[in-house]
Design a protein around this motif. Sequence first.
Motif, PDB file in Angstrom:
ATOM      1  N   ASP A  68      35.462 -89.825 -49.464  1.00  0.00           N
ATOM      2  CA  ASP A  68      34.228 -89.828 -49.803  1.00  0.00           C
ATOM      3  C   ASP A  68      33.230 -88.742 -49.515  1.00  0.00           C
ATOM      4  O   ASP A  68      32.296 -88.691 -49.833  1.00  0.00           O
ATOM      5  N   GLY A  69      33.832 -87.474 -49.207  1.00  0.00           N
ATOM      6  CA  GLY A  69      33.329 -86.386 -48.843  1.00  0.00           C
ATOM      7  C   GLY A  69      33.320 -85.484 -49.876  1.00  0.00           C
ATOM      8  O   GLY A  69      33.697 -85.862 -51.320  1.00  0.00           O
ATOM      9  N   THR A  70      32.835 -83.981 -49.829  1.00  0.00           N
ATOM     10  CA  THR A  70      32.849 -83.183 -50.850  1.00  0.00           C
ATOM     11  C   THR A  70      33.650 -82.136 -50.462  1.00  0.00           C
ATOM     12  O   THR A  70      33.934 -81.653 -49.231  1.00  0.00           O
ATOM     13  N   ASP A  82      27.192 -82.114 -44.349  1.00  0.00           N
ATOM     14  CA  ASP A  82      27.179 -83.199 -45.060  1.00  0.00           C
ATOM     15  C   ASP A  82      28.380 -83.161 -46.086  1.00  0.00           C
ATOM     16  O   ASP A  82      28.496 -82.263 -46.698  1.00  0.00           O
ATOM     17  N   GLY A  83      28.902 -84.302 -46.031  1.00  0.00           N
ATOM     18  CA  GLY A  83      30.083 -84.255 -46.880  1.00  0.00           C
ATOM     19  C   GLY A  83      31.375 -83.993 -46.166  1.00  0.00           C
ATOM     20  O   GLY A  83      32.473 -83.760 -46.997  1.00  0.00           O
ATOM     21  N   PRO A 111      35.136 -84.086 -44.943  1.00  0.00           N
ATOM     22  CA  PRO A 111      35.978 -84.956 -44.851  1.00  0.00           C
ATOM     23  C   PRO A 111      36.580 -85.523 -43.746  1.00  0.00           C
ATOM     24  O   PRO A 111      36.230 -84.911 -42.663  1.00  0.00           O
TER      25      PRO A 111
END
Length: 338
Positions: free
Chosen positions: A318-320, A149-150, A152
């Motif tokens: 928008d990712g982490t 999740d997250g 890139p």
Amino acid sequence: MSYVADPSASDGEFNRDTDYITTRITADGRDGYAVEPGRYRLVVARACPWANRTIIVRRLLGLEDAISIGFCGPTHDERSWTFDLDPDGRDPVLGIHFLRDAYNKRIPDYPKGVTVPAIVDIPTGEVVTNDFAQITLDFSTEWTAYHRDGAPQLYPDPLRDEIDEVAQRIYTEVNNGVYRCGFAGSQQAYEKAYDRLFTALDWLSERLENQRYLVGDTITEADVRLFTTLARFDPVYHGHFKTNRSKLSEMPVLWAYARDLFQTPGFGDTTDFVQIKQHYYLVHTDINPTGVVPKGPDLSNWLSPHGREALGGRPFGDGTAPGPTREGERVPEAHSAG
């Protein structure tokens, strides 16, 4: 990673053997190898820039649970990379000492150099692919069901043509350009390679002067491919490969760019400067017959402020950022900057 000088080249120019095992692991399994968590093992050496790419991308995308990783030692002989870092010198999953064993399982008496990175099919013990350029692209595009999740977008569809164009020039002129300098067999070939390399580095400096990343405003595959060469520039290439017009630390834009990435999770924490120096200075006995490994350079400046945030951009879009490096996969603190 393999080094093949072409003896038929009258000018002494270095030519890389690029005939790889190009089988792909895909979501639809069209080459006979379907994406399947736990089935494959990524075999790498931290010293190798081509393998370092796969370590970075696997970590950024969060594929640790889907694809296990095996680390070879920093040196090898003409036969193979070996698992010197593991107990009894054997990979704990594949049960082999020589990576060549996995190549021979796929192609008996494999006639070419054994290279990393390589992906091995654990049930059969066979190498699936050693096509390093395609491996990281497939991590981004074929393994999406297992991204964290997250994760890139390292190879976003709208930017792929530009990423491919930039990455191709980086490969021919920089990634391979340093080797073209280091393994040149004549003064003429060396000077030609030297001029090509620094022409490309000047082009990259101009491109990055007013933008934080190579393509778009986030980290992409192109940045990963450039970083692994830049990280090795001062410790190895500047002296060992005679790429000595300027150190990286004397090229302000590229030095700040490299530090920006180094201080980003996934980059610096996968870079092992000790193994990098051991590999190049111990394996290349034709260039460094004494086997002396240099003590320098001072690496603490990799952690100095870079100021690239002023150019904007979002490292992961928008990712982490990825979480901490997994136990057993960490670079020893004494092998990194700081």
